[in-house]
Design a protein around this motif. Structure first.
Motif, mmCIF file in Angstrom:
data_model
loop_
_atom_site.group_PDB
_atom_site.id
_atom_site.type_symbol
_atom_site.label_atom_id
_atom_site.label_comp_id
_atom_site.label_asym_id
_atom_site.label_seq_id
_atom_site.Cartn_x
_atom_site.Cartn_y
_atom_site.Cartn_z
ATOM 1 N N UNK A 52 85.912 15.203 -41.689
ATOM 2 C CA UNK A 52 84.630 15.469 -41.031
ATOM 3 C C UNK A 52 84.170 14.295 -40.167
ATOM 4 N N UNK A 53 84.011 14.586 -38.897
ATOM 5 C CA UNK A 53 83.674 13.520 -37.955
ATOM 6 C C UNK A 53 82.214 13.074 -38.054
ATOM 7 N N UNK A 54 81.397 13.865 -38.730
ATOM 8 C CA UNK A 54 80.005 13.425 -38.873
ATOM 9 C C UNK A 54 79.889 12.219 -39.801
ATOM 10 N N UNK A 55 81.003 11.862 -40.451
ATOM 11 C CA UNK A 55 81.020 10.656 -41.276
ATOM 12 C C UNK A 55 81.611 9.458 -40.522
ATOM 13 N N UNK A 56 82.190 9.704 -39.351
ATOM 14 C CA UNK A 56 82.829 8.628 -38.595
ATOM 15 C C UNK A 56 81.769 7.733 -37.944
ATOM 16 N N UNK A 57 82.129 6.465 -37.817
ATOM 17 C CA UNK A 57 81.241 5.528 -37.110
ATOM 18 C C UNK A 57 82.077 4.397 -36.517
ATOM 19 N N UNK A 58 81.677 3.892 -35.352
ATOM 20 C CA UNK A 58 82.445 2.814 -34.707
ATOM 21 C C UNK A 58 82.382 1.516 -35.499
ATOM 22 N N UNK A 59 83.424 0.707 -35.358
ATOM 23 C CA UNK A 59 83.463 -0.648 -35.882
ATOM 24 C C UNK A 59 83.654 -1.607 -34.711
ATOM 25 N N UNK A 60 83.258 -2.830 -34.946
ATOM 26 C CA UNK A 60 83.506 -3.869 -33.943
ATOM 27 C C UNK A 60 84.173 -5.025 -34.660
ATOM 28 N N UNK A 61 85.510 -4.899 -34.827
ATOM 29 C CA UNK A 61 86.278 -5.905 -35.527
ATOM 30 C C UNK A 61 86.867 -6.906 -34.525
ATOM 31 N N UNK A 62 87.400 -7.990 -35.062
ATOM 32 C CA UNK A 62 87.918 -9.044 -34.190
ATOM 33 C C UNK A 62 88.984 -8.466 -33.258
ATOM 34 N N UNK A 63 88.845 -8.719 -31.960
ATOM 35 C CA UNK A 63 89.809 -8.294 -30.968
ATOM 36 C C UNK A 63 89.569 -6.909 -30.401
ATOM 37 N N UNK A 64 88.564 -6.161 -30.925
ATOM 38 C CA UNK A 64 88.324 -4.802 -30.444
ATOM 39 C C UNK A 64 87.789 -4.791 -29.016
ATOM 40 N N UNK A 65 88.221 -3.792 -28.229
ATOM 41 C CA UNK A 65 87.656 -3.560 -26.901
ATOM 42 C C UNK A 65 86.243 -3.023 -27.043
ATOM 43 N N UNK A 66 85.389 -3.340 -26.098
ATOM 44 C CA UNK A 66 84.006 -2.895 -26.117
ATOM 45 C C UNK A 66 83.807 -1.829 -25.035
ATOM 46 N N UNK A 67 82.693 -1.119 -25.132
ATOM 47 C CA UNK A 67 82.435 -0.025 -24.190
ATOM 48 C C UNK A 67 82.049 -0.556 -22.807
#
Length: 404
Positions: A238-253
């Protein structure tokens, strides 16, 4: 002439008064008693069994008959059957137990109340079955090309091949959604059976029964139980449980807005979306780089995933899917040569590597590795995009399925 006539008269008188009657002389060979043979039975038949057989016949119409004696093994074994009827339309039956697996001959005698016995009536080639026959039996074949079909509402249909002509049934054992064992019977005239309360991922076994001959009194089960291929269903996480993370090295929007953030790839879209409604990275990092998100729950059997690109250009065509049950990540960029080694050292597992040969727009589904570890957190390492750009990437949707 008178002389000849006198001789004839004398001889006639001699024969008439001088001869003794001998018509009962045969009785001396039977202790002075006449032999009596009770009436015979008709329509002798048998039904095969498991170390036994059932014999039957139409009774003798002779009212003096009080019993029948069945003998076998050259008369060494016998069984007595009362004469309960003298109506030739009736049927008398007897089961002969404790036999060996063999081909027998039986002899049936009728007895009257004075002990007189009829001539013997034989029934030959009576085959008795046992373990040797049973050892040859095989469970009914499943439809190997299409063993089962299930629908999202939980209905499961098992598919079998055509039954052997001697098959009587196949009993299927499974676990229902309440963790209770249930059974269903598949008849030889049926090739499918539907289960509406199956607990997916649990075993299904089956065992078939056969009759050795038509009208046999016993059925024989196979010595072994068949194991149906494990039946799983694949449930969308279920995608309603998904949420973005911002971990080391991640690309940003692209512009830090919702409309270009990772949130947009969890909205359930099923086709490529246009600009300003999908993830779009900024140009701060150089490929390869990861994006990360939390699925909101731990999944023990992630099975496959799907990525949908944008209707434009910078769609991933080479990427890796990584999973972990912790958010620990190495403090290095995704384009570092040691990134894979350091990810594995941090407890992450490479779930799949993908190389697409198209433009990355259409939904593209890929399987994950067999027997994956428990996974809650996902990192997608984007290595190459369709446009060839070294910095930008975009996505419309990401979907994962778990096997149950």
């Amino acid at each position: 002439m008178n002389y000849k006539n006198n001789i004839i008269v004398c001889l006639s008188l001699l024969l008439l008064f001088g001869c003794k009657r001998y018509d009962n002389d045969y009785l001396k060979y039977f202790d002075g008693k006449e032999s009596v043979y009770p009436g015979l039975v008709k329509s002798l038949s048998y039904r095969a069994g498991n170390l036994r057989t059932a014999l039957s016949w139409n009774p003798s119409p002779d009212p003096s008959v009080v019993k029948y004696v069945v003998k076998w093994n050259n008369g060494r074994d016998s069984i007595v059957v009362p004469a309960t009827s003298h109506n030739p339309e009736d049927k008398i039956s007897v089961t002969v137990p404790n036999l060996s697996e063999y081909v027998y001959s039986f002899v049936i005698y009728s007895y009257d109340d004075k002990g007189n016995r009829s001539i013997g009536q034989e029934i030959n080639n009576v085959r008795v079955y046992g373990e040797a026959y049973k050892s040859l039996l095989q469970n009914r074949n499943i439809n190997a090309a299409n063993p089962y079909v299930y629908t999202q509402d939980g209905m499961l249909t098992l598919n079998f091949a055509n039954a052997d002509t001697s098959n009587t049934s196949t009993v299927i054992t499974y676990t229902n959604t309440s963790n209770i064992t249930e059974q269903k019977k598949l008849l030889p005239t049926e090739n499918t059976i539907t289960i509406n309360n199956f607990k997916f991922g649990t075993p299904i076994t089956y065992i078939s029964s056969y009759i050795p001959e038509k009208n046999a009194i016993d059925t024989f089960k196979t010595n072994t139980t068949g194991n149906f291929p494990t039946v799983y269903r694949y449930v969308m996480c279920p995608k309603n449980k998904f949420s973005p993370l911002s971990l080391y090295g991640d690309a940003q929007s692209y512009d830090d807005s919702y409309w270009t953030s990772l949130w947009t790839i969890f909205d359930g879209a099923t086709s490529p979306k246009g600009w300003y409604n999908g993830f779009h990275s900024n140009d701060a990092k150089t490929l390869p780089y990861p994006i990360s998100f939390d699925m909101g729950a731990t999944y023990n059997s992630l099975s496959h995933f799907e990525i949908i690109g944008r209707d434009c250009c910078h769609n991933p065509v080479e990427y890796e899917i990584w999973g972990s049950n912790t958010k620990d990540v190495p403090g290095i960029e995704g384009n570092n040569a040691n990134w894979r080694t350091q990810m594995q050292a941090s407890g992450w597992t490479l779930l799949q590597s993908v190389n697409r040969t198209d433009d990355g727009k259409a939904p593209f589904k890929s399987s994950l590795i067999d027997n994956p570890p428990p996974v809650r957190y996902i990192r997608i390492l984007i290595k190459k995009v369709a446009s060839g750009d070294s910095k930008y990437s975009n996505l419309s949707q990401v979907t994962f399925w778990n096997r149950e």
